[in-house]
Motif scaffolding. Structure first.
Motif, PDB file in Angstrom:
ATOM      1  N   GLY A 185       0.822  -1.204   0.000  1.00  0.00           N
ATOM      2  CA  GLY A 185       0.000   0.000   0.000  1.00  0.00           C
ATOM      3  C   GLY A 185       0.852   1.247   0.000  1.00  0.00           C
ATOM      4  O   GLY A 185       2.019   1.232  -0.385  1.00  0.00           O
ATOM      5  N   GLY A 186       0.251   2.347   0.418  1.00  0.00           N
ATOM      6  CA  GLY A 186       0.978   3.600   0.534  1.00  0.00           C
ATOM      7  C   GLY A 186       0.822   4.538  -0.644  1.00  0.00           C
ATOM      8  O   GLY A 186       1.099   5.726  -0.525  1.00  0.00           O
ATOM      9  N   THR A 187       0.411   4.015  -1.792  1.00  0.00           N
ATOM     10  CA  THR A 187       0.119   4.840  -2.966  1.00  0.00           C
ATOM     11  C   THR A 187      -1.168   4.308  -3.583  1.00  0.00           C
ATOM     12  O   THR A 187      -1.633   3.210  -3.253  1.00  0.00           O
ATOM     13  CB  THR A 187       1.237   4.775  -4.029  1.00  0.00           C
ATOM     14  N   ARG A 188      -1.733   5.056  -4.509  1.00  0.00           N
ATOM     15  CA  ARG A 188      -2.987   4.618  -5.132  1.00  0.00           C
ATOM     16  C   ARG A 188      -2.807   3.273  -5.840  1.00  0.00           C
ATOM     17  O   ARG A 188      -3.637   2.369  -5.686  1.00  0.00           O
ATOM     18  CB  ARG A 188      -3.458   5.684  -6.129  1.00  0.00           C
ATOM     19  N   LEU A 189      -1.726   3.145  -6.600  1.00  0.00           N
ATOM     20  CA  LEU A 189      -1.479   1.882  -7.298  1.00  0.00           C
ATOM     21  C   LEU A 189      -1.241   0.749  -6.310  1.00  0.00           C
ATOM     22  O   LEU A 189      -1.814  -0.345  -6.434  1.00  0.00           O
ATOM     23  CB  LEU A 189      -0.276   2.025  -8.237  1.00  0.00           C
ATOM     24  N   ALA A 190      -0.401   0.989  -5.304  1.00  0.00           N
ATOM     25  CA  ALA A 190      -0.053  -0.070  -4.356  1.00  0.00           C
ATOM     26  C   ALA A 190      -1.256  -0.490  -3.512  1.00  0.00           C
ATOM     27  O   ALA A 190      -1.391  -1.664  -3.150  1.00  0.00           O
ATOM     28  CB  ALA A 190       1.101   0.378  -3.465  1.00  0.00           C
ATOM     29  N   GLU A 191      -2.148   0.450  -3.196  1.00  0.00           N
ATOM     30  CA  GLU A 191      -3.350   0.091  -2.444  1.00  0.00           C
ATOM     31  C   GLU A 191      -4.269  -0.789  -3.290  1.00  0.00           C
ATOM     32  O   GLU A 191      -4.934  -1.697  -2.770  1.00  0.00           O
ATOM     33  CB  GLU A 191      -4.088   1.341  -1.972  1.00  0.00           C
ATOM     34  N   ALA A 192      -4.324  -0.535  -4.598  1.00  0.00           N
ATOM     35  CA  ALA A 192      -5.119  -1.391  -5.477  1.00  0.00           C
ATOM     36  C   ALA A 192      -4.534  -2.801  -5.525  1.00  0.00           C
ATOM     37  O   ALA A 192      -5.271  -3.800  -5.492  1.00  0.00           O
ATOM     38  CB  ALA A 192      -5.185  -0.779  -6.882  1.00  0.00           C
ATOM     39  N   ILE A 193      -3.209  -2.894  -5.582  1.00  0.00           N
ATOM     40  CA  ILE A 193      -2.557  -4.200  -5.574  1.00  0.00           C
ATOM     41  C   ILE A 193      -2.796  -4.905  -4.243  1.00  0.00           C
ATOM     42  O   ILE A 193      -2.951  -6.130  -4.185  1.00  0.00           O
ATOM     43  CB  ILE A 193      -1.051  -4.049  -5.871  1.00  0.00           C
ATOM     44  N   ALA A 229       6.229  -6.999  -5.190  1.00  0.00           N
ATOM     45  CA  ALA A 229       7.365  -6.215  -5.689  1.00  0.00           C
ATOM     46  C   ALA A 229       6.890  -5.004  -6.476  1.00  0.00           C
ATOM     47  O   ALA A 229       7.462  -3.909  -6.359  1.00  0.00           O
ATOM     48  CB  ALA A 229       8.267  -7.094  -6.559  1.00  0.00           C
ATOM     49  N   ALA A 230       5.842  -5.169  -7.282  1.00  0.00           N
ATOM     50  CA  ALA A 230       5.315  -4.045  -8.057  1.00  0.00           C
ATOM     51  C   ALA A 230       4.781  -2.950  -7.135  1.00  0.00           C
ATOM     52  O   ALA A 230       5.051  -1.762  -7.336  1.00  0.00           O
ATOM     53  CB  ALA A 230       4.212  -4.543  -8.997  1.00  0.00           C
TER      54      ALA A 230
END
Length: 206
Positions: free
Chosen positions: A42-50, A72-73
């Motif tokens: 998490g921590g960013t919009r993309l990482a929270e989606a992942i 990793a992504a």
């Protein structure tokens, strides 16, 4: 400008990381330090989606290779977008889990092996390592009893998986004792915090 510091909290499920993260953030703010609090995945919009893909039980089962590459992504985006800029700005970054979780959960829990996981972590983080890692340790049975309701996909794994995860963390602490500080998480939250505060004061004084 003060030098940025990167502090991570690690540990098996139920170790009490959230409580101590709250304590850390409040303590540092009282000392006038600028704090960036975040989490993984998490921590960013993309990482929270992942994160949703990784932790929601409805997306399982997930192949271990797909799982580690998703982590990793998320981490690569998190480091580039959030963590490195905060450190450059002189902030203290507090992160609930980081690359050591992948070593424990995928390297040991999934049996992908420490060498492969470390190579993937180094790529994702561009070789960024925490200045201090606080590893809250509890026996697996105690940690699982402490879990709140609605366990995520990782928390639903069997007892042997969680025992391998804990073993991975303990091996990490043995290998990197200067960075990774092993803390007995079976004690009261107040006793755990007293030890963490002592470690933190020593780091800040240095």
């Amino acid at each position: 400008m003060s030098k940025g510091l990167f502090i991570t909290l690690e540990g098996p499920d139920g170790a009490g990381k959230t409580t101590q993260m709250d304590n850390l953030a409040a303590y540092l703010a009282k000392r006038g330090r600028s704090v960036e609090r975040t989490r993984e995945p998490g921590g960013t919009r993309l990482a929270e989606a992942i994160r949703q893909l990784l932790l929601k039980p409805g997306y399982g089962p997930v192949d271990p290779r797909a799982e580690i590459l998703l982590y990793a992504a998320a981490r690569a985006q998190h480091v580039a977008e959030r963590i490195r800029p905060a450190l450059t700005a002189g902030k203290i970054v507090l992160c609930d889990r980081f690359a050591d979780s992948t070593l424990a959960y995928q390297g040991y829990g999934r049996r992908l092996g420490a060498q492969l996981v470390e190579q993937i972590n180094n790529l994702a983080t561009a070789n960024l390592k925490p200045d201090l890692t606080l590893l809250l340790d509890v026996p697996v049975e105690i940690g699982l009893r402490r879990r709140p309701g609605g366990a995520d996909r990782m928390e639903q794994e069997n007892l042997e998986f969680h025992r391998r995860v804990r073993q991975g963390y303990l091996e990490l602490a043995r290998r990197e004792p200067r960075r990774v500080r092993l803390i007995d998480g079976t004690r009261s939250p107040e006793a755990v915090w007293a030890e963490i505060q002592g470690i933190l004061d020593g780091l800040l004084a240095g």
